[in-house]
Design a protein around this motif. Structure first.
Motif, short mmCIF file in Angstrom:
data_model
loop_
_atom_site.label_atom_id
_atom_site.label_comp_id
_atom_site.label_asym_id
_atom_site.label_seq_id
_atom_site.Cartn_x
_atom_site.Cartn_y
_atom_site.Cartn_z
N VAL A 129 -70.04 -80.38 -9.91
CA VAL A 129 -68.76 -80.33 -9.21
C VAL A 129 -68.54 -78.89 -8.76
CG1 VAL A 129 -67.48 -79.97 -11.39
CG2 VAL A 129 -66.29 -80.89 -9.39
N TYR A 130 -67.96 -78.72 -7.56
CA TYR A 130 -67.61 -77.37 -7.09
C TYR A 130 -66.20 -77.03 -7.57
CZ TYR A 130 -71.44 -77.28 -3.62
OH TYR A 130 -72.66 -77.27 -2.99
N ILE A 131 -66.06 -75.86 -8.18
CA ILE A 131 -64.74 -75.39 -8.63
C ILE A 131 -64.57 -73.93 -8.19
CG2 ILE A 131 -63.27 -74.90 -10.63
CD1 ILE A 131 -64.67 -77.15 -12.13
N ARG A 154 -71.04 -74.85 3.26
CA ARG A 154 -69.70 -75.38 3.61
C ARG A 154 -68.63 -74.90 2.63
NH1 ARG A 154 -68.13 -81.92 3.83
NH2 ARG A 154 -66.19 -81.63 2.70
N GLU A 155 -68.98 -74.81 1.36
CA GLU A 155 -68.00 -74.47 0.32
C GLU A 155 -68.19 -73.06 -0.20
OE1 GLU A 155 -65.87 -76.50 0.49
OE2 GLU A 155 -66.76 -78.45 0.91
N LYS A 156 -68.61 -72.16 0.69
CA LYS A 156 -69.03 -70.83 0.24
C LYS A 156 -67.87 -69.88 -0.08
CE LYS A 156 -69.61 -68.75 4.85
NZ LYS A 156 -68.58 -69.58 5.45
N LEU A 196 -72.85 -85.82 -7.50
CA LEU A 196 -71.89 -84.78 -7.16
C LEU A 196 -70.50 -85.41 -7.18
CD1 LEU A 196 -71.11 -81.95 -6.01
CD2 LEU A 196 -71.44 -82.96 -3.73
N PHE A 197 -69.57 -84.77 -7.90
CA PHE A 197 -68.19 -85.28 -7.94
C PHE A 197 -67.36 -84.58 -6.86
CE2 PHE A 197 -63.78 -85.02 -9.51
CZ PHE A 197 -63.51 -86.38 -9.55
N GLY A 198 -66.70 -85.39 -6.02
CA GLY A 198 -65.82 -84.86 -4.97
C GLY A 198 -64.38 -85.20 -5.27
N TYR A 199 -63.50 -84.20 -5.16
CA TYR A 199 -62.08 -84.44 -5.47
C TYR A 199 -61.17 -83.95 -4.34
CZ TYR A 199 -62.56 -79.50 -6.53
OH TYR A 199 -62.84 -78.15 -6.43
N GLY A 200 -61.77 -83.38 -3.29
CA GLY A 200 -60.98 -82.84 -2.18
C GLY A 200 -61.56 -83.34 -0.87
N SER A 201 -61.94 -82.37 -0.03
CA SER A 201 -62.45 -82.76 1.29
C SER A 201 -63.72 -83.61 1.20
CB SER A 201 -62.72 -81.53 2.14
OG SER A 201 -63.67 -80.70 1.51
N LEU A 202 -64.44 -83.50 0.10
CA LEU A 202 -65.65 -84.33 -0.03
C LEU A 202 -65.29 -85.82 -0.05
CD1 LEU A 202 -67.91 -82.43 -2.62
CD2 LEU A 202 -68.01 -82.40 -0.13
N ILE A 203 -64.07 -86.16 -0.42
CA ILE A 203 -63.69 -87.58 -0.43
C ILE A 203 -63.56 -88.10 1.00
CG2 ILE A 203 -62.01 -89.30 -1.19
CD1 ILE A 203 -61.10 -87.45 -3.36
N PHE A 204 -62.91 -87.32 1.87
CA PHE A 204 -62.63 -87.86 3.21
C PHE A 204 -63.52 -87.27 4.30
CE2 PHE A 204 -59.67 -84.28 2.67
CZ PHE A 204 -59.83 -83.59 3.85
N GLY A 245 -65.77 -69.11 -2.30
CA GLY A 245 -65.24 -68.98 -3.66
C GLY A 245 -65.61 -70.10 -4.62
N TYR A 246 -66.23 -71.17 -4.13
CA TYR A 246 -66.56 -72.29 -5.02
C TYR A 246 -67.92 -72.11 -5.67
CZ TYR A 246 -62.66 -74.79 -2.93
OH TYR A 246 -61.42 -75.16 -2.50
N LEU A 247 -67.97 -72.38 -6.97
CA LEU A 247 -69.23 -72.37 -7.70
C LEU A 247 -69.50 -73.77 -8.24
CD1 LEU A 247 -68.81 -69.06 -9.74
CD2 LEU A 247 -70.29 -69.44 -7.74
N VAL A 305 -56.27 -75.00 -0.08
CA VAL A 305 -57.09 -76.18 -0.30
C VAL A 305 -57.22 -76.39 -1.81
CG1 VAL A 305 -58.32 -76.11 1.91
CG2 VAL A 305 -59.16 -74.75 -0.01
N VAL A 306 -57.83 -77.53 -2.18
CA VAL A 306 -57.81 -77.85 -3.61
C VAL A 306 -58.95 -77.20 -4.39
CG1 VAL A 306 -56.52 -80.01 -3.51
CG2 VAL A 306 -58.99 -80.05 -3.14
N THR A 307 -58.62 -76.94 -5.64
CA THR A 307 -59.62 -76.63 -6.64
C THR A 307 -59.23 -77.42 -7.88
OG1 THR A 307 -60.76 -74.89 -7.88
CG2 THR A 307 -58.40 -74.55 -7.49
C1 BEZ Z 1 -64.54 -81.49 -3.32
O1 BEZ Z 1 -64.02 -82.29 -2.55
O2 BEZ Z 1 -65.04 -81.86 -4.38
C2 BEZ Z 1 -64.61 -80.07 -2.99
C3 BEZ Z 1 -63.46 -79.43 -2.70
C4 BEZ Z 1 -63.51 -78.10 -2.39
C5 BEZ Z 1 -64.72 -77.45 -2.37
C6 BEZ Z 1 -65.85 -78.11 -2.68
C7 BEZ Z 1 -65.80 -79.43 -3.00
#
Ligand code: BEZ
Length: 198
Positions: A122-124, A98-100, A23-31, A102-104, A69-71
């Motif tokens: 990845v969730y976008i 947790r990411e319900k 799973l690739f994390g680029y937002g809150s999943l990192i921290f 709007g993220y797919l 928040v990020v997308t």
């Molecule tokens: C992420 O950190 O990859 C992430 C950000 C927002 C929603 C889901 C995942």
């Protein structure tokens, strides 16, 4: 504005006999890795940039005062750096909830810093979802972030924790840095002594 993508995500991927998934994390999943993982390592994905373009009504804001928040937004030639987690498929039960908002989940190719690659997810949150806010000026986004607070805490803390986590990863993200620079001063850390009138 809670559109709840949980059920849609649970139908999107069949893991079959795959016991582990990247799973690739680029937002809150990192921290905020509040889930079990087998391994994690820095990685990046191509063709996307991180943007504070998704509304948060459930974590870092409220329906009356949504946060941002990020997308990921598509951008040819771009690379987005983040953190990859090797997880068991049942962890998606927690993450989909947790990411319900709007993220797919989408399939993607992860490039690890050691030069190897793997397929993963990845969730976008794309522009079609009801909580999408889209682009705005840096100062408008920062103003909105500074004003928002939700069940998961202050939106400004999400931004600064993400900025710190990216800096620990050795990544420069100009969008994130510009928003931090535009944040108004944090009144909760104001140390002015109002009892001293001299
Ligand atoms: C992420 O950190 O990859 C992430 C950000 C927002 C929603 C889901 C995942």
């Amino acid at each position: 504005m809670d559109i709840d993508t949980t059920a849609v995500n649970q139908r999107r991927h069949r893991f079959g006999e795959h016991e582990q998934v990247w799973l690739f994390g680029y937002g809150s999943l990192i921290f905020k890795a509040d889930f079990a993982y087998l391994e994690r390592k820095p990685a990046s994905i191509r063709g996307h940039v991180r943007r504070f373009w998704q509304g948060s009504h459930d974590h870092r804001g409220t329906p009356a005062c949504p946060g941002r928040v990020v997308t990921l937004a598509p951008q040819a030639g771009a690379t987005c750096a983040g953190m990859a987690y090797l997880i068991r498929p049942d962890v998606f039960d927690h993450l989909d909830h947790r990411e319900k908002n709007g993220y797919l989940r989408f399939s993607t190719t992860l490039a690890f810093d050691d030069g190897s690659q793997a397929q993963g997810l990845v969730y976008i949150a794309d522009p079609e979802n009801a909580a999408y806010l889209g682009p705005a000026t840096d100062s408008e986004i920062a103003r909105q972030i500074a004003a928002a607070i939700g069940p998961s805490g202050r939106n400004r803390d999400y931004l600064t924790e993400l900025a710190d986590a990216l800096s620990e990863l050795g990544t420069t993200d100009l969008h994130v840095q510009a928003l931090v620079a535009c944040l108004p001063p944090d009144s909760s850390t104001d140390t002015t002594d109002i009892t001293d009138s001299r």
